[in-house]
Motif scaffolding. Structure first.
Motif, PDB file in Angstrom:
ATOM      1  N   GLY A  77       0.787  -1.229   0.000  1.00 54.72           N
ATOM      2  CA  GLY A  77       0.000   0.000   0.000  1.00 54.72           C
ATOM      3  C   GLY A  77       0.817   1.275   0.000  1.00 54.72           C
ATOM      4  O   GLY A  77       0.257   2.365  -0.029  1.00 54.72           O
ATOM      5  N   THR A  78       2.149   1.154   0.034  1.00 52.51           N
ATOM      6  CA  THR A  78       3.001   2.342  -0.031  1.00 52.51           C
ATOM      7  C   THR A  78       2.843   2.997  -1.397  1.00 52.51           C
ATOM      8  O   THR A  78       2.923   2.332  -2.423  1.00 52.51           O
ATOM      9  CB  THR A  78       4.476   1.976   0.202  1.00 52.51           C
ATOM     10  N   LYS A  79       2.614   4.287  -1.400  1.00 50.92           N
ATOM     11  CA  LYS A  79       2.368   4.997  -2.656  1.00 50.92           C
ATOM     12  C   LYS A  79       3.656   5.198  -3.440  1.00 50.92           C
ATOM     13  O   LYS A  79       4.738   5.314  -2.875  1.00 50.92           O
ATOM     14  CB  LYS A  79       1.712   6.340  -2.374  1.00 50.92           C
ATOM     15  N   LEU A  80       3.504   5.265  -4.754  1.00 46.48           N
ATOM     16  CA  LEU A  80       4.634   5.534  -5.634  1.00 46.48           C
ATOM     17  C   LEU A  80       4.880   7.031  -5.730  1.00 46.48           C
ATOM     18  O   LEU A  80       3.948   7.829  -5.669  1.00 46.48           O
ATOM     19  CB  LEU A  80       4.356   5.009  -7.042  1.00 46.48           C
ATOM     20  N   ARG A  81       6.140   7.395  -5.887  1.00 45.26           N
ATOM     21  CA  ARG A  81       6.504   8.781  -6.129  1.00 45.26           C
ATOM     22  C   ARG A  81       6.767   8.987  -7.619  1.00 45.26           C
ATOM     23  O   ARG A  81       6.320   9.950  -8.208  1.00 45.26           O
ATOM     24  CB  ARG A  81       7.751   9.118  -5.313  1.00 45.26           C
ATOM     25  N   LYS A  82       7.525   8.030  -8.217  1.00 50.26           N
ATOM     26  CA  LYS A  82       7.891   8.098  -9.635  1.00 50.26           C
ATOM     27  C   LYS A  82       7.707   6.737 -10.264  1.00 50.26           C
ATOM     28  O   LYS A  82       7.923   5.715  -9.622  1.00 50.26           O
ATOM     29  CB  LYS A  82       9.370   8.464  -9.799  1.00 50.26           C
ATOM     30  N   LEU A  83       7.353   6.740 -11.544  1.00 48.59           N
ATOM     31  CA  LEU A  83       7.248   5.503 -12.316  1.00 48.59           C
ATOM     32  C   LEU A  83       7.762   5.776 -13.715  1.00 48.59           C
ATOM     33  O   LEU A  83       7.339   6.728 -14.376  1.00 48.59           O
ATOM     34  CB  LEU A  83       5.794   5.017 -12.383  1.00 48.59           C
ATOM     35  N   ILE A  84       8.714   4.946 -14.157  1.00 50.29           N
ATOM     36  CA  ILE A  84       9.231   5.015 -15.520  1.00 50.29           C
ATOM     37  C   ILE A  84       8.862   3.699 -16.192  1.00 50.29           C
ATOM     38  O   ILE A  84       9.213   2.626 -15.701  1.00 50.29           O
ATOM     39  CB  ILE A  84      10.753   5.241 -15.551  1.00 50.29           C
ATOM     40  N   ILE A  85       8.125   3.803 -17.294  1.00 46.94           N
ATOM     41  CA  ILE A  85       7.701   2.619 -18.035  1.00 46.94           C
ATOM     42  C   ILE A  85       8.475   2.586 -19.349  1.00 46.94           C
ATOM     43  O   ILE A  85       8.464   3.554 -20.114  1.00 46.94           O
ATOM     44  CB  ILE A  85       6.185   2.655 -18.322  1.00 46.94           C
ATOM     45  N   GLY A  86       9.161   1.476 -19.585  1.00 46.82           N
ATOM     46  CA  GLY A  86       9.915   1.304 -20.817  1.00 46.82           C
ATOM     47  C   GLY A  86       9.785  -0.124 -21.296  1.00 46.82           C
ATOM     48  O   GLY A  86       8.957  -0.890 -20.798  1.00 46.82           O
ATOM     49  N   THR A  87      10.605  -0.500 -22.274  1.00 45.12           N
ATOM     50  CA  THR A  87      10.617  -1.874 -22.776  1.00 45.12           C
ATOM     51  C   THR A  87      12.053  -2.363 -22.880  1.00 45.12           C
ATOM     52  O   THR A  87      12.984  -1.570 -23.026  1.00 45.12           O
ATOM     53  CB  THR A  87       9.950  -1.966 -24.164  1.00 45.12           C
ATOM     54  N   ASP A  88      12.202  -3.687 -22.799  1.00 45.52           N
ATOM     55  CA  ASP A  88      13.518  -4.273 -22.996  1.00 45.52           C
ATOM     56  C   ASP A  88      13.686  -4.634 -24.478  1.00 45.52           C
ATOM     57  O   ASP A  88      12.827  -4.323 -25.307  1.00 45.52           O
ATOM     58  CB  ASP A  88      13.737  -5.480 -22.080  1.00 45.52           C
ATOM     59  N   ALA A  89      14.787  -5.310 -24.825  1.00 40.00           N
ATOM     60  CA  ALA A  89      15.071  -5.649 -26.222  1.00 40.00           C
ATOM     61  C   ALA A  89      14.015  -6.561 -26.829  1.00 40.00           C
ATOM     62  O   ALA A  89      13.815  -6.570 -28.046  1.00 40.00           O
ATOM     63  CB  ALA A  89      16.452  -6.301 -26.309  1.00 40.00           C
ATOM     64  N   ASP A  90      13.327  -7.344 -25.982  1.00 42.27           N
ATOM     65  CA  ASP A  90      12.298  -8.261 -26.478  1.00 42.27           C
ATOM     66  C   ASP A  90      10.906  -7.632 -26.492  1.00 42.27           C
ATOM     67  O   ASP A  90       9.922  -8.318 -26.754  1.00 42.27           O
ATOM     68  CB  ASP A  90      12.274  -9.527 -25.622  1.00 42.27           C
ATOM     69  N   GLY A  91      10.809  -6.359 -26.127  1.00 41.43           N
ATOM     70  CA  GLY A  91       9.524  -5.683 -26.143  1.00 41.43           C
ATOM     71  C   GLY A  91       8.699  -5.860 -24.878  1.00 41.43           C
ATOM     72  O   GLY A  91       7.544  -5.464 -24.831  1.00 41.43           O
ATOM     73  N   ARG A  92       9.288  -6.468 -23.843  1.00 40.05           N
ATOM     74  CA  ARG A  92       8.572  -6.648 -22.571  1.00 40.05           C
ATOM     75  C   ARG A  92       8.660  -5.373 -21.742  1.00 40.05           C
ATOM     76  O   ARG A  92       9.650  -4.645 -21.794  1.00 40.05           O
ATOM     77  CB  ARG A  92       9.161  -7.820 -21.787  1.00 40.05           C
ATOM     78  N   ALA A  93       7.635  -5.140 -20.966  1.00 38.27           N
ATOM     79  CA  ALA A  93       7.584  -3.937 -20.136  1.00 38.27           C
ATOM     80  C   ALA A  93       8.659  -3.988 -19.053  1.00 38.27           C
ATOM     81  O   ALA A  93       8.897  -5.021 -18.443  1.00 38.27           O
ATOM     82  CB  ALA A  93       6.218  -3.793 -19.492  1.00 38.27           C
ATOM     83  N   VAL A  94       9.302  -2.859 -18.842  1.00 37.35           N
ATOM     84  CA  VAL A  94      10.288  -2.689 -17.777  1.00 37.35           C
ATOM     85  C   VAL A  94       9.807  -1.519 -16.937  1.00 37.35           C
ATOM     86  O   VAL A  94       9.564  -0.429 -17.457  1.00 37.35           O
ATOM     87  CB  VAL A  94      11.692  -2.403 -18.343  1.00 37.35           C
ATOM     88  N   LEU A  95       9.669  -1.754 -15.629  1.00 35.45           N
ATOM     89  CA  LEU A  95       9.185  -0.723 -14.718  1.00 35.45           C
ATOM     90  C   LEU A  95      10.304  -0.320 -13.773  1.00 35.45           C
ATOM     91  O   LEU A  95      10.918  -1.156 -13.122  1.00 35.45           O
ATOM     92  CB  LEU A  95       7.996  -1.241 -13.910  1.00 35.45           C
ATOM     93  N   ASP A  96      10.566   0.963 -13.712  1.00 35.15           N
ATOM     94  CA  ASP A  96      11.512   1.523 -12.751  1.00 35.15           C
ATOM     95  C   ASP A  96      10.698   2.509 -11.919  1.00 35.15           C
ATOM     96  O   ASP A  96       9.941   3.304 -12.460  1.00 35.15           O
ATOM     97  CB  ASP A  96      12.652   2.229 -13.474  1.00 35.15           C
ATOM     98  N   TYR A  97      10.834   2.456 -10.601  1.00 35.74           N
ATOM     99  CA  TYR A  97       9.968   3.277  -9.768  1.00 35.74           C
ATOM    100  C   TYR A  97      10.642   3.654  -8.463  1.00 35.74           C
ATOM    101  O   TYR A  97      11.619   3.052  -8.052  1.00 35.74           O
ATOM    102  CB  TYR A  97       8.659   2.541  -9.475  1.00 35.74           C
ATOM    103  N   GLU A  98      10.093   4.686  -7.832  1.00 39.10           N
ATOM    104  CA  GLU A  98      10.509   5.124  -6.503  1.00 39.10           C
ATOM    105  C   GLU A  98       9.271   5.180  -5.627  1.00 39.10           C
ATOM    106  O   GLU A  98       8.219   5.639  -6.060  1.00 39.10           O
ATOM    107  CB  GLU A  98      11.132   6.520  -6.535  1.00 39.10           C
ATOM    108  N   LEU A  99       9.414   4.725  -4.394  1.00 38.26           N
ATOM    109  CA  LEU A  99       8.316   4.789  -3.434  1.00 38.26           C
ATOM    110  C   LEU A  99       8.399   6.093  -2.655  1.00 38.26           C
ATOM    111  O   LEU A  99       9.476   6.669  -2.495  1.00 38.26           O
ATOM    112  CB  LEU A  99       8.385   3.616  -2.466  1.00 38.26           C
ATOM    113  N   GLN A 100       7.256   6.552  -2.157  1.00 40.43           N
ATOM    114  CA  GLN A 100       7.256   7.725  -1.295  1.00 40.43           C
ATOM    115  C   GLN A 100       7.905   7.350   0.040  1.00 40.43           C
ATOM    116  O   GLN A 100       7.798   6.218   0.502  1.00 40.43           O
ATOM    117  CB  GLN A 100       5.838   8.226  -1.062  1.00 40.43           C
ATOM    118  N   VAL A 101       8.545   8.303   0.646  1.00 42.50           N
ATOM    119  CA  VAL A 101       9.204   8.088   1.931  1.00 42.50           C
ATOM    120  C   VAL A 101       8.146   7.985   3.023  1.00 42.50           C
ATOM    121  O   VAL A 101       7.231   8.807   3.097  1.00 42.50           O
ATOM    122  CB  VAL A 101      10.180   9.242   2.233  1.00 42.50           C
ATOM    123  N   ILE A 102       8.284   6.968   3.854  1.00 45.74           N
ATOM    124  CA  ILE A 102       7.377   6.797   4.987  1.00 45.74           C
ATOM    125  C   ILE A 102       8.077   7.348   6.215  1.00 45.74           C
ATOM    126  O   ILE A 102       9.169   6.906   6.553  1.00 45.74           O
ATOM    127  CB  ILE A 102       7.036   5.309   5.198  1.00 45.74           C
TER     128      ILE A 102
END
Length: 103
Positions: free
Chosen positions: A34-59
């Motif tokens: 349930g920790t909220k996200l601060r940032k989300l980067i959505i990209g793809t790898d060489a095979d076209g699969r989704a790659v998610l990079d993210y930061e959580l909000q500080v608790i």
């Protein structure tokens, strides 16, 4: 772009709907209890699969102290006797200079 309070960046994904972005946000939020996200980067790898990079909000961290069997949140809720007990307690620290002697 800002979606539901999350700074979202999309890289190399030509067609992605807002519903899909919201699904990724919900997935990651659930994965992290349930920790909220601060940032989300959505990209793809060489095979076209989704790659998610993210930061959580500080608790924020709140220290809880234990004095003679009572769990309390902070010193402001203590009576004078408990404050004196905490003030007079021996505080132990860690030192790197430890010498052990073996018999």
């Amino acid at each position: 772009m800002l979606i539901n309070g999350v700074d979202v960046t999309i890289r190399n994904v030509p067609h992605i709907s807002k519903a899909e972005v919201l699904a990724y946000i919900a997935l990651l939020t659930n994965e992290h209890g349930g920790t909220k996200l601060r940032k989300l980067i959505i990209g793809t790898d060489a095979d076209g699969r989704a790659v998610l990079d993210y930061e959580l909000q500080v608790i924020p961290f709140q220290r809880i102290r234990r004095i003679t069997g009572y769990l309390v949140h902070d010193l402001e809720q203590w009576n004078d006797a408990k404050r004196a007990e905490e003030r007079d307690r021996v505080k132990h620290g860690l030192t790197a200079d430890v010498h052990l002697t073996m018999p």
